[in-house]
Design an enzyme around this catalytic site. Structure first.
Site, PDB file in Angstrom:
ATOM      1  N   ASP A   1     -16.236  -9.360 -13.027  1.00 51.07           N
ATOM      2  CA  ASP A   1     -16.362  -8.458 -11.885  1.00 51.07           C
ATOM      3  C   ASP A   1     -15.633  -7.142 -12.177  1.00 51.07           C
ATOM      4  O   ASP A   1     -16.122  -6.065 -11.828  1.00 51.07           O
ATOM      5  CB  ASP A   1     -15.809  -9.111 -10.621  1.00 51.07           C
ATOM      6  CG  ASP A   1     -16.394  -8.530  -9.341  1.00 51.07           C
ATOM      7  OD1 ASP A   1     -17.469  -7.888  -9.390  1.00 51.07           O
ATOM      8  OD2 ASP A   1     -15.779  -8.740  -8.274  1.00 51.07           O
TER       9      ASP A   1
ATOM     10  N   GLU B   1       0.857  -1.184   0.000  1.00 44.88           N
ATOM     11  CA  GLU B   1       0.000   0.000   0.000  1.00 44.88           C
ATOM     12  C   GLU B   1       0.894   1.235   0.000  1.00 44.88           C
ATOM     13  O   GLU B   1       1.946   1.239   0.632  1.00 44.88           O
ATOM     14  CB  GLU B   1      -0.908   0.021   1.238  1.00 44.88           C
ATOM     15  CG  GLU B   1      -1.900  -1.122   1.309  1.00 44.88           C
ATOM     16  CD  GLU B   1      -2.995  -1.070   0.262  1.00 44.88           C
ATOM     17  OE1 GLU B   1      -3.258   0.012  -0.296  1.00 44.88           O
ATOM     18  OE2 GLU B   1      -3.594  -2.123   0.003  1.00 44.88           O
TER      19      GLU B   1
END
Length: 145
Positions: A86, A62
């Site tokens: 998706d 991150e």
């Protein structure tokens, strides 16, 4: 799979293919191999969403703004095609990506706009565009015969 999702959801196949390659390490990441998650979609507090079949924790990186190792809960799919579907569903139904939809005919502009909300890596769009250029992925955007 990228072309099928492009036809169904009207997103650039070149972008879908490049993002899948980047996010999954060309299909070799544990997330891709174990869970058929080719786009790095995380589970939310509400669960895996309407397409995924579950959630599993995986290590990740991150950038907030410094990049660092982390762990997160990611969506688990029954097959790679479900991951692609998706992806198309999320990009075309989430308000996060609404500003990218008018740019669908320009893959570079599309991913530049998508990347603003998709990834914490500030160089994400450049990485996707580099993959599209280096591997001439724009060719998959050509209409199917």
């Amino acid at each position: 799979m990228a072309r099928a999702v492009a036809a169904e959801f009207r997103v650039p196949a070149s972008v879908a293919l490049a993002q899948a390659a980047l996010e999954s390490g060309w299909g070799h990441s544990d997330l891709a191999v174990q869970d058929h998650n080719l786009f790095g979609f995380k589970c939310s507090a509400a669960g895996p969403g309407p397409v995924a079949v579950g959630c599993r924790d995986h290590p990740t990186t991150e950038c907030t703004p410094e990049c660092h190792p982390a762990s997160a809960s990611f969506r688990v799919y029954d097959a790679p095609l479900s991951s692609f579907r998706d992806y198309g569903r999320v990009l075309t139904t989430s308000p996060y990506y609404a500003s990218a939809l008018p740019l669908r005919s320009d893959p570079n502009a599309f991913i530049t706009e998508v990347a603003k909300k998709y990834a914490t890596d500030p160089g994400y769009a450049d990485k996707v565009i580099r993959l599209m250029r280096e591997h001439d992925l724009y060719r998959v955007d050509a209409p199917l015969p």
